[in-house]
Design an enzyme around this catalytic site. Structure first.
Site, PDB file in Angstrom:
ATOM      1  N   ASP A 104      -1.008   0.646   7.836  1.00 50.86           N
ATOM      2  CA  ASP A 104      -2.431   0.305   7.787  1.00 50.86           C
ATOM      3  C   ASP A 104      -3.095   1.024   6.613  1.00 50.86           C
ATOM      4  OD1 ASP A 104      -2.051  -1.120  10.115  1.00 50.86           O
ATOM      5  OD2 ASP A 104      -2.804   0.483  11.409  1.00 50.86           O
ATOM      6  N   LYS A 105      -4.248   0.508   6.217  1.00 54.12           N
ATOM      7  CA  LYS A 105      -4.973   1.114   5.090  1.00 54.12           C
ATOM      8  C   LYS A 105      -5.249   2.607   5.348  1.00 54.12           C
ATOM      9  CE  LYS A 105      -9.252   0.458   2.469  1.00 54.12           C
ATOM     10  NZ  LYS A 105     -10.499  -0.309   2.367  1.00 54.12           N
TER      11      LYS A 105
END
Ligand code: URA
Length: 238
Positions: A104-105
């Site tokens: 994920d970011k």
């Protein structure tokens, strides 16, 4: 055998036209001889090729371990966000590598980046069940009941029952916990959703291991290096 100009341009020494100029300038050597033509055929695995006196580091595939920082996306291109590929130097980016799976970011840690499609497939295909270990900080106390639930298989929000996961509690009290969790799959937001299923939130997430490959703790966030020979055989042997 491959054309010399193709070998060099694939390694980032410039376009074929630019390599023709390098050759014309007499700075390209093959096995100790200055070459006169950029279209000669060479065996890049065996030939000793030098440009401006420096031996080239020939490789078809590139295997990079990155300590992914938060705030960048695990993609090759994005309209809005910086990608992990944007963090690469041109002489690595020239291989057109891509991230193996996704973090994920806001997730940090171990990310493999390669242009080896076969390895990518073996590490990400659901049928291989490559273990991934994450360190996480959780907003609440994590207890033995959570450990048991993870072991049995957590049912996440879309009804999917995750494969058994190993949850190790490093520290835990009412203000929060630190844990390591080992999962065998890579569903979208999986670790976060597993904790949500236990009414807890992941505050910080970092991948520390994938298969038998361990994140090099000397890599600062955003730094990367190529895998060593040993690491490459470890990750390929599965
Ligand atoms: N699980 C998540 O929730 N996020 C990640 O980035 C990786 C695993």
């Amino acid at each position: 055998m491959e054309r010399l100009d193709k070998v060099l341009s694939n390694l980032g020494y410039g376009s074929r036209k630019e390599i023709k100029i390098l050759v014309k300038n007499g700075v390209v050597e093959v096995d100790g001889e200055i070459v006169k033509s950029s279209d000669i055929k060479v065996d890049p695995e065996k030939a000793k090729i030098k440009v401006s006196g420096e031996e080239i580091n020939y490789r078809k595939y590139i295997y990079i371990m990155m300590n992914k920082p938060a705030g960048v996306v695990s993609a090759t291109f994005d309209n809005y966000d910086e990608t992990v590929i944007d963090l690469l130097e041109p002489d690595h980016a020239v291989f057109n590598p891509f991230p193996v799976g996704r973090l994920d970011k806001d997730t940090e840690g171990l990310l493999l980046i390669t242009n080896d499609g076969e390895l990518n497939h073996r590490l990400t295909s659901p049928k291989w069940h490559v273990d991934k270990v994450y360190y996480a900080q959780i907003d609440k106390a994590v207890d033995e009941k959570d450990v048991e639930a993870f072991e049995k298989g957590i049912v996440i929000d879309d009804g999917y029952k995750c494969l058994p996961a190993k949850l190790e509690v490093i520290s835990s009290d009412k203000d929060g916990s630190e844990i390591n969790v080992t999962i065998q799959e890579g569903k979208f937001h999986q670790v976060k959703r597993m904790f949500e299923a236990r009414s807890k939130s992941v505050l910080y997430l970092k991948r520390i291991k994938m298969g038998n490959l361990v994140l090099d703790e000397d890599l600062e966030e955003g730094q990367y290096r190529e895998l060593s020979k040993e690491e490459l055989s470890i990750i390929k042997e599965r």
